[in-house]
Design a protein around this motif. Structure first.
Motif, PDB file in Angstrom:
ATOM      1  N   SER A  26       1.144  -1.442  -0.175  1.00  0.00           N
ATOM      2  CA  SER A  26       0.220   0.052   0.364  1.00  0.00           C
ATOM      3  C   SER A  26       0.844   1.165   0.020  1.00  0.00           C
ATOM      4  O   SER A  26      -0.004   2.166  -0.665  1.00  0.00           O
ATOM      5  CB  SER A  26      -0.737  -0.047   0.850  1.00  0.00           C
ATOM      6  OG  SER A  26      -0.929  -0.714   2.061  1.00  0.00           O
ATOM      7  N   THR A  27       2.208   1.174   0.454  1.00  0.00           N
ATOM      8  CA  THR A  27       3.320   2.502   0.030  1.00  0.00           C
ATOM      9  C   THR A  27       2.625   2.882  -0.974  1.00  0.00           C
ATOM     10  O   THR A  27       2.994   3.670  -1.234  1.00  0.00           O
ATOM     11  CB  THR A  27       4.495   1.908   0.451  1.00  0.00           C
ATOM     12  OG1 THR A  27       4.426   1.839   1.571  1.00  0.00           O
ATOM     13  CG2 THR A  27       5.642   3.248   0.427  1.00  0.00           C
ATOM     14  N   PRO A  28       2.849   2.211  -2.252  1.00  0.00           N
ATOM     15  CA  PRO A  28       3.126   3.217  -3.640  1.00  0.00           C
ATOM     16  C   PRO A  28       1.802   4.212  -3.573  1.00  0.00           C
ATOM     17  O   PRO A  28       1.793   5.666  -3.737  1.00  0.00           O
ATOM     18  CB  PRO A  28       3.084   2.482  -4.563  1.00  0.00           C
ATOM     19  CG  PRO A  28       3.885   0.945  -3.892  1.00  0.00           C
ATOM     20  CD  PRO A  28       3.413   1.184  -3.390  1.00  0.00           C
ATOM     21  N   ALA A  40      10.402   8.865  -8.350  1.00  0.00           N
ATOM     22  CA  ALA A  40      10.854   9.655  -7.355  1.00  0.00           C
ATOM     23  C   ALA A  40      11.978   9.167  -6.652  1.00  0.00           C
ATOM     24  O   ALA A  40      12.693   9.250  -6.169  1.00  0.00           O
ATOM     25  CB  ALA A  40       9.657   9.987  -6.569  1.00  0.00           C
ATOM     26  N   TYR A  41      11.687   7.507  -6.912  1.00  0.00           N
ATOM     27  CA  TYR A  41      12.441   6.248  -6.431  1.00  0.00           C
ATOM     28  C   TYR A  41      12.174   5.468  -7.449  1.00  0.00           C
ATOM     29  O   TYR A  41      11.699   4.668  -8.483  1.00  0.00           O
ATOM     30  CB  TYR A  41      11.576   5.334  -4.658  1.00  0.00           C
ATOM     31  CG  TYR A  41      10.302   5.529  -5.369  1.00  0.00           C
ATOM     32  CD1 TYR A  41      10.253   4.231  -4.990  1.00  0.00           C
ATOM     33  CD2 TYR A  41       9.330   5.958  -4.711  1.00  0.00           C
ATOM     34  CE1 TYR A  41       8.526   3.524  -5.373  1.00  0.00           C
ATOM     35  CE2 TYR A  41       7.659   5.150  -4.695  1.00  0.00           C
ATOM     36  CZ  TYR A  41       7.695   4.672  -5.229  1.00  0.00           C
ATOM     37  OH  TYR A  41       6.502   4.585  -5.708  1.00  0.00           O
ATOM     38  N   LEU A  50      10.946   7.240   1.590  1.00  0.00           N
ATOM     39  CA  LEU A  50      10.566   8.396   1.951  1.00  0.00           C
ATOM     40  C   LEU A  50       9.199   8.131   2.631  1.00  0.00           C
ATOM     41  O   LEU A  50       8.743   9.334   2.587  1.00  0.00           O
ATOM     42  CB  LEU A  50       9.879   8.633  -0.012  1.00  0.00           C
ATOM     43  CG  LEU A  50      11.125   8.464  -1.292  1.00  0.00           C
ATOM     44  CD1 LEU A  50      11.062   8.613  -2.677  1.00  0.00           C
ATOM     45  CD2 LEU A  50      11.040  10.194  -0.628  1.00  0.00           C
ATOM     46  N   ILE A  51       8.626   7.122   2.481  1.00  0.00           N
ATOM     47  CA  ILE A  51       6.950   6.932   3.268  1.00  0.00           C
ATOM     48  C   ILE A  51       7.748   7.231   4.995  1.00  0.00           C
ATOM     49  O   ILE A  51       6.911   7.583   6.065  1.00  0.00           O
ATOM     50  CB  ILE A  51       6.329   5.878   3.451  1.00  0.00           C
ATOM     51  CG1 ILE A  51       4.888   5.510   3.840  1.00  0.00           C
ATOM     52  CG2 ILE A  51       7.300   4.584   3.860  1.00  0.00           C
ATOM     53  CD1 ILE A  51       4.217   6.354   2.509  1.00  0.00           C
ATOM     54  N   LEU A 270      -2.982  16.536   2.957  1.00  0.00           N
ATOM     55  CA  LEU A 270      -1.314  16.813   2.592  1.00  0.00           C
ATOM     56  C   LEU A 270      -0.503  16.203   1.521  1.00  0.00           C
ATOM     57  O   LEU A 270      -1.011  15.400   1.126  1.00  0.00           O
ATOM     58  CB  LEU A 270      -1.349  15.281   3.944  1.00  0.00           C
ATOM     59  CG  LEU A 270      -1.552  15.592   5.633  1.00  0.00           C
ATOM     60  CD1 LEU A 270      -0.995  14.427   6.640  1.00  0.00           C
ATOM     61  CD2 LEU A 270      -1.590  17.085   6.064  1.00  0.00           C
ATOM     62  N   SER A 271       0.228  16.651   1.201  1.00  0.00           N
ATOM     63  CA  SER A 271       1.631  17.072   0.054  1.00  0.00           C
ATOM     64  C   SER A 271       2.971  16.932   0.697  1.00  0.00           C
ATOM     65  O   SER A 271       3.254  18.275   1.002  1.00  0.00           O
ATOM     66  CB  SER A 271       0.589  18.237  -0.831  1.00  0.00           C
ATOM     67  OG  SER A 271       1.636  17.996  -2.265  1.00  0.00           O
ATOM     68  N   ALA A 272       3.538  16.757   0.359  1.00  0.00           N
ATOM     69  CA  ALA A 272       4.710  17.150  -0.407  1.00  0.00           C
ATOM     70  C   ALA A 272       5.502  17.845  -0.611  1.00  0.00           C
ATOM     71  O   ALA A 272       6.357  18.848  -0.046  1.00  0.00           O
ATOM     72  CB  ALA A 272       5.790  15.902  -1.093  1.00  0.00           C
TER      73      ALA A 272
END
Length: 298
Positions: A26-28, A40-41, A50-51, A270-272
């Motif tokens: 579920s991370t992607p 990005a990875y 990143l997570i 929320l956003s990077a």
């Protein structure tokens, strides 16, 4: 004394439990929703890095504290990581008074009899031993109900409680999570069956034992009140299960004594790319809305 303080907070305090435990599968998606795409990875290590950065940013936000967020569920790699040089679980409790839990399941088996049991966990004892050295208070494990199949639901609940007793044997508090998929046509019927099976297992627990339950928000409001009131249950928490935050909070407020344990609904918005000020302001508003819904249901 620390575990006693944690137990008191989880059992008695208004607030909710944040789910920060996305796993490899579920991370992607979680990163995409956060504005970080697959380009990005280039490998799992970078993806999990990143997570972890995203989770650390959430945990370090001023609003993420024990006033409203009474606990947080961590992925194993997050437990093994650090925030500002301190192991994550220690940081959560010492800096923010948030009680740390650990996701211990290894994902879902293929569907049979309308349910997906948990995959085998041959290394669970070793993981629980490590959790005890990392200041973890409790655990969480998820399996899924996709149909109102009495045999399947009995099997899923039996498995959860079997593993729950193993976890209790290590002095940790198990969060038992047999999730009912919110889109199935026979959801209400499945929930009635689930309630009956959970009550059966709770009644068979020793008098000195307690567990927590994490359940999908029920079709019928207050269906799970007998679980909230059961002497073997420390707390019942609800997952958002794919509902929007607004819908999840509305449904949660209609269920007395149940508090939230949201994942996607927590990180919505929320956003990077947000500035720290925008990120913290958005998260604070989200935390408050989930807190208010949990409080309304208490």
């Amino acid at each position: 004394m620390t575990k006693a303080n944690m137990a008191r907070q989880i059992a008695e305090k208004n607030g909710f439990i944040a789910a920060l435990d996305q796993s490899g599968g579920s991370t992607p998606k979680a990163l995409r929703l956060y504005g970080v795409n697959e380009d990005a990875y280039s490998n799992d290590e970078e993806m999990f890095g990143l997570i972890h950065d995203m989770r650390a940013r959430i945990i370090k936000a001023p609003a993420f504290n024990g006033e409203k967020v009474i606990g947080a569920i961590l992925f194993e790699r997050t437990m093994d990581g650090e925030i500002d040089g301190t192991p994550t679980a220690e940081y959560l409790w010492n800096e923010h008074q948030v009680v740390p839990f650990l996701k211990v399941d290894k994902g879902l088996a293929d569907e049979a009899n309308g349910v997906q049991l948990m995959k085998p966990m041959p290394d669970l004892d070793h993981l629980l031993e490590r959790a005890n050295t990392k200041s973890i208070y409790g655990t969480k494990m998820r399996s899924v109900v996709n149909a109102a199949n009495r045999e399947g639901i009995a099997a899923i609940v039996a498995q959860q409680f079997d593993v729950g007793r193993q976890i209790l044997g290590h002095g940790l508090m198990p969060i038992i999570e047999p999730e009912v998929t919110i889109t199935i046509a026979d959801k209400a019927e499945a929930e009635e069956m689930l309630l009956a099976e959970i009550l059966k297992q709770l009644d068979a627990l020793g008098e000195d034992k307690k567990v927590m339950l994490k359940l999908s928000l029920p079709t019928k409001a207050n269906l799970y009140k007998p679980l909230v009131d059961h002497p073997r249950v420390m707390r019942v928490v609800a997952l958002s299960g794919g509902y929007s935050r607004e819908d999840a909070c509305e449904k949660l407020a209609a269920n007395d004594g149940i508090i939230a344990s949201f994942s996607r609904a927590l990180t919505e918005g929320l956003s990077a790319g947000q500035s720290d000020e925008d990120f913290n302001t958005t998260l604070a508003a989200t935390i408050d809305s989930i807190y208010q819904a949990s409080k309304a249901g208490c």
